[in-house]
Design a protein around this motif. Structure first.
Motif, PDB file in Angstrom:
ATOM      1  N   GLY A  34     -16.010  15.244  42.648  1.00 47.65           N
ATOM      2  CA  GLY A  34     -15.098  14.604  41.705  1.00 47.65           C
ATOM      3  C   GLY A  34     -15.836  14.027  40.509  1.00 47.65           C
ATOM      4  N   GLY A  62      -3.785  18.161  35.127  1.00 49.56           N
ATOM      5  CA  GLY A  62      -4.361  18.763  36.335  1.00 49.56           C
ATOM      6  C   GLY A  62      -5.810  18.374  36.550  1.00 49.56           C
ATOM      7  N   ILE A  66      -7.186  16.183  39.739  1.00 45.35           N
ATOM      8  CA  ILE A  66      -8.253  16.653  40.621  1.00 45.35           C
ATOM      9  C   ILE A  66      -9.341  15.596  40.762  1.00 45.35           C
ATOM     10  CG2 ILE A  66     -10.151  18.330  40.801  1.00 45.35           C
ATOM     11  CD1 ILE A  66      -8.199  20.397  39.573  1.00 45.35           C
ATOM     12  N   LEU A  69      -7.927  12.620  42.906  1.00 44.10           N
ATOM     13  CA  LEU A  69      -7.755  12.981  44.317  1.00 44.10           C
ATOM     14  C   LEU A  69      -9.091  13.193  45.020  1.00 44.10           C
ATOM     15  CD1 LEU A  69      -4.654  15.342  44.262  1.00 44.10           C
ATOM     16  CD2 LEU A  69      -4.807  13.041  45.182  1.00 44.10           C
ATOM     17  N   HIS A  70     -10.061  13.774  44.327  1.00 44.05           N
ATOM     18  CA  HIS A  70     -11.371  13.969  44.948  1.00 44.05           C
ATOM     19  C   HIS A  70     -12.085  12.646  45.180  1.00 44.05           C
ATOM     20  CE1 HIS A  70     -11.320  18.172  45.279  1.00 44.05           C
ATOM     21  NE2 HIS A  70     -12.303  18.515  44.472  1.00 44.05           N
ATOM     22  N   ASN A  90      -5.942  17.020  49.299  1.00 45.22           N
ATOM     23  CA  ASN A  90      -7.074  17.751  48.731  1.00 45.22           C
ATOM     24  C   ASN A  90      -7.083  19.233  49.089  1.00 45.22           C
ATOM     25  OD1 ASN A  90      -9.125  16.189  47.113  1.00 45.22           O
ATOM     26  ND2 ASN A  90      -8.741  14.764  48.783  1.00 45.22           N
ATOM     27  N   ILE A  93      -6.129  21.750  46.240  1.00 42.73           N
ATOM     28  CA  ILE A  93      -7.186  21.851  45.233  1.00 42.73           C
ATOM     29  C   ILE A  93      -8.278  22.794  45.712  1.00 42.73           C
ATOM     30  CG2 ILE A  93      -8.966  20.564  43.992  1.00 42.73           C
ATOM     31  CD1 ILE A  93      -7.091  18.104  44.245  1.00 42.73           C
ATOM     32  N   LEU A  94      -8.665  22.671  46.978  1.00 44.24           N
ATOM     33  CA  LEU A  94      -9.717  23.526  47.515  1.00 44.24           C
ATOM     34  C   LEU A  94      -9.248  24.961  47.695  1.00 44.24           C
ATOM     35  CD1 LEU A  94     -12.666  22.757  48.191  1.00 44.24           C
ATOM     36  CD2 LEU A  94     -11.196  20.815  47.921  1.00 44.24           C
ATOM     37  N   GLY A  96      -7.213  26.422  45.655  1.00 45.31           N
ATOM     38  CA  GLY A  96      -7.372  26.931  44.295  1.00 45.31           C
ATOM     39  C   GLY A  96      -8.825  27.211  43.965  1.00 45.31           C
ATOM     40  N   ALA A  97      -9.734  26.339  44.406  1.00 44.84           N
ATOM     41  CA  ALA A  97     -11.153  26.542  44.127  1.00 44.84           C
ATOM     42  C   ALA A  97     -11.690  27.778  44.844  1.00 44.84           C
ATOM     43  CB  ALA A  97     -11.949  25.304  44.552  1.00 44.84           C
ATOM     44  N   SER A 117     -17.210  25.338  48.532  1.00 47.10           N
ATOM     45  CA  SER A 117     -15.752  25.170  48.517  1.00 47.10           C
ATOM     46  C   SER A 117     -15.130  25.640  49.825  1.00 47.10           C
ATOM     47  CB  SER A 117     -15.139  25.950  47.354  1.00 47.10           C
ATOM     48  OG  SER A 117     -15.615  25.486  46.127  1.00 47.10           O
TER      49      SER A 117
END
Length: 154
Positions: A34, A62, A66, A69-70, A90, A93-94, A96-97, A117
């Motif tokens: 983060g 966005g 991120i 939240l991280h 979370n 997000i991961l 998406g990563a 990730s």
């Protein structure tokens, strides 16, 4: 008994201590990523200069979501408070990563982000099921304030 209640009950009763150290490392990793994401916002600034105002606002929102939240989720996971909800927030997000951001990179190059990730995503899924564990604030709070039948002992 609902499925979620059964999963929480199983996770609370089958939690080895070494898994708590993994949870703490996972939380620290999320905080670190983060902060790293916040320090590299210039890439998003360049992207926002090339698009319309509505898209730029969405990208900015966005990116800041991120970061928040991280960092906050990583802190909560590290100390063992609200671990399941932090993991749940979370995980998208991961996902998406893993599937959209890091998949296009060469995964066999040294220090590829895809592997980090991927392992963080697996850790989040693990602690979504397992919960906090023994080395956590929630465990101490529940041990102090609850008796066997759920009544307060104080």
């Amino acid at each position: 008994m609902s499925l979620i209640t059964r999963i929480q009950s199983w996770g609370d009763h089958h939690h080895p201590k070494w898994l708590d150290y993994f949870r703490i490392a996972l939380g620290v990793t999320l905080i670190w990523k983060g902060i790293a994401f916040a320090l590299n916002l210039h890439a998003f600034t360049n992207l926002m200069n090339q698009v319309s105002i509505g898209t730029a606002t969405s990208i900015s929102f966005g990116a800041h979501l991120i970061i928040v939240l991280h960092i906050i989720g990583g802190l909560l996971i590290t100390i063992g408070s609200r671990t399941r909800i932090s993991c749940l927030l979370n995980i998208p997000i991961l996902i998406g990563a893993v599937f959209f951001v890091n998949m296009r990179d060469d995964i066999f190059r040294p220090y590829a982000e895809l592997w980090l990730s991927y392992f963080v995503l697996l850790g989040l899924i693990c602690f979504l099921i397992e919960g906090d564990g023994i080395l956590s604030i929630e465990y101490e709070k529940n041990k102090t304030f609850k008796a066997g039948n759920g009544q307060s002992i104080i």
